[in-house]
Scaffold this motif. Structure first.
Motif, PDB file in Angstrom:
ATOM      1  N   THR A   1       0.748  -1.186  -0.122  1.00 37.72           N
ATOM      2  CA  THR A   1       0.018   0.138   0.079  1.00 37.72           C
ATOM      3  C   THR A   1       0.730   1.383   0.018  1.00 37.72           C
ATOM      4  OG1 THR A   1      -0.017  -0.065   2.291  1.00 37.72           O
ATOM      5  CG2 THR A   1      -1.875  -1.116   1.325  1.00 37.72           C
ATOM      6  N   PHE A   2       0.311   2.428  -0.834  1.00 44.03           N
ATOM      7  CA  PHE A   2       0.691   3.557  -0.344  1.00 44.03           C
ATOM      8  C   PHE A   2      -0.397   4.673  -0.484  1.00 44.03           C
ATOM      9  CE2 PHE A   2       2.744   7.480  -2.282  1.00 44.03           C
ATOM     10  CZ  PHE A   2       3.671   7.846  -1.303  1.00 44.03           C
TER      11      PHE A   2
ATOM     12  N   ASP B   1      -1.032   9.426  -0.134  1.00 46.54           N
ATOM     13  CA  ASP B   1      -0.414  10.665   0.147  1.00 46.54           C
ATOM     14  C   ASP B   1      -1.782  11.449  -0.089  1.00 46.54           C
ATOM     15  OD1 ASP B   1       1.308  12.680   0.568  1.00 46.54           O
ATOM     16  OD2 ASP B   1       2.215  12.524  -1.586  1.00 46.54           O
TER      17      ASP B   1
ATOM     18  N   SER C   1      -4.888   6.675  -2.665  1.00 43.57           N
ATOM     19  CA  SER C   1      -4.145   5.433  -2.033  1.00 43.57           C
ATOM     20  C   SER C   1      -4.320   4.447  -3.079  1.00 43.57           C
ATOM     21  CB  SER C   1      -5.074   4.988  -0.871  1.00 43.57           C
ATOM     22  OG  SER C   1      -6.389   4.810  -1.086  1.00 43.57           O
ATOM     23  N   TRP C   2      -3.220   3.570  -2.977  1.00 43.53           N
ATOM     24  CA  TRP C   2      -2.922   2.219  -3.979  1.00 43.53           C
ATOM     25  C   TRP C   2      -2.829   1.156  -2.779  1.00 43.53           C
ATOM     26  CZ3 TRP C   2       1.803  -0.015  -3.680  1.00 43.53           C
ATOM     27  CH2 TRP C   2       2.197  -0.991  -4.914  1.00 43.53           C
ATOM     28  N   GLU C   3      -3.680   0.180  -3.443  1.00 40.16           N
ATOM     29  CA  GLU C   3      -3.351  -1.060  -2.467  1.00 40.16           C
ATOM     30  C   GLU C   3      -3.168  -2.247  -3.721  1.00 40.16           C
ATOM     31  OE1 GLU C   3      -5.356  -3.935   0.854  1.00 40.16           O
ATOM     32  OE2 GLU C   3      -6.674  -2.458  -0.291  1.00 40.16           O
TER      33      GLU C   3
ATOM     34  N   THR D   1       5.362  -0.822  -7.449  1.00 37.88           N
ATOM     35  CA  THR D   1       5.333  -0.113  -6.002  1.00 37.88           C
ATOM     36  C   THR D   1       6.168   1.255  -6.135  1.00 37.88           C
ATOM     37  OG1 THR D   1       5.367  -2.257  -5.027  1.00 37.88           O
ATOM     38  CG2 THR D   1       6.084  -0.269  -3.830  1.00 37.88           C
ATOM     39  N   SER D   2       7.182   1.195  -6.957  1.00 37.40           N
ATOM     40  CA  SER D   2       8.112   2.697  -6.902  1.00 37.40           C
ATOM     41  C   SER D   2       7.062   3.636  -7.620  1.00 37.40           C
ATOM     42  CB  SER D   2       9.207   2.418  -7.703  1.00 37.40           C
ATOM     43  OG  SER D   2      10.041   3.444  -8.045  1.00 37.40           O
TER      44      SER D   2
ATOM     45  N   ARG E   1       4.710   5.241  -5.534  1.00 34.61           N
ATOM     46  CA  ARG E   1       5.303   6.060  -4.688  1.00 34.61           C
ATOM     47  C   ARG E   1       5.541   7.452  -5.218  1.00 34.61           C
ATOM     48  NH1 ARG E   1       6.114   4.093   0.187  1.00 34.61           N
ATOM     49  NH2 ARG E   1       5.881   2.220   0.791  1.00 34.61           N
ATOM     50  N   THR E   2       6.048   7.423  -6.700  1.00 35.10           N
ATOM     51  CA  THR E   2       6.370   8.610  -7.304  1.00 35.10           C
ATOM     52  C   THR E   2       5.241   9.200  -8.007  1.00 35.10           C
ATOM     53  OG1 THR E   2       7.101   7.557  -9.245  1.00 35.10           O
ATOM     54  CG2 THR E   2       8.799   8.196  -7.567  1.00 35.10           C
TER      55      THR E   2
END
Length: 155
Positions: free
Chosen positions: A6-7, A9, A107-109, A134-135, A138-139
């Protein structure tokens, strides 16, 4: 692989929650702010409601592909989200009033089912492909949020 990756922001936008929600729930506008998704379109007659289907066209330096997604959250003025695959990756925009504007959270899962799909598809290279996605989240999420803010605040 049994855990979701997950991420998330957030960004504050100078607009009311209804405006922000209406913007992010209009998947046909995704190409205006996404660094990878160039365009999306609803299935014939569909719109932003739970159960609706849409297709996205994604482009990176080394490939182009389409995804099928189903809306899983459409709580007007609060949250809009979809499942890619479906069941492989969930993306959600959450909207809440904040300091005379709106706090938008993306959000990302990456779900276990999606990770297993990558193992089947990429074999020995699955871990690096998963790390790359995933990277990218995040960017890409902060970049996307800044672009959404710009789009909304310019209008």
């Amino acid at each position: 692989m049994t855990e979701s990756l997950t991420f998330a922001d957030s960004i504050r936008i100078d607009a009311d929650p209804a405006t922000v929600y209406a913007t992010v729930a209009d998947v046909t506008r995704t190409g205006e702010w996404s660094p990878i998704c160039r365009e999306c379109w609803w299935d014939e007659g569909d719109s932003p409601h739970v159960g609706a289907w849409f297709t996205g066209r994604n482009v990176t330096a080394d490939r182009e592909w389409q995804t099928r997604s189903q809306v899983v959250v459409a709580d007007e003025g609060r949250a809009f989200g979809w499942s890619v695959g479906p069941g492989r990756v969930h993306w959600t925009y959450s909207v809440e009033e904040a300091a005379g504007g709106t706090l938008l959270t993306e959000s990302w899962e990456f779900l276990p089912e999606g990770q297993e799909f990558f193992v089947e598809k990429y074999g020995d290279h699955a871990a690096e492909e998963i790390a790359e996605r995933t990277s990218a989240a995040r960017t890409g999420i902060p970049e996307t949020l800044r672009a959404i803010k710009k789009v909304i605040e310019q209008h």
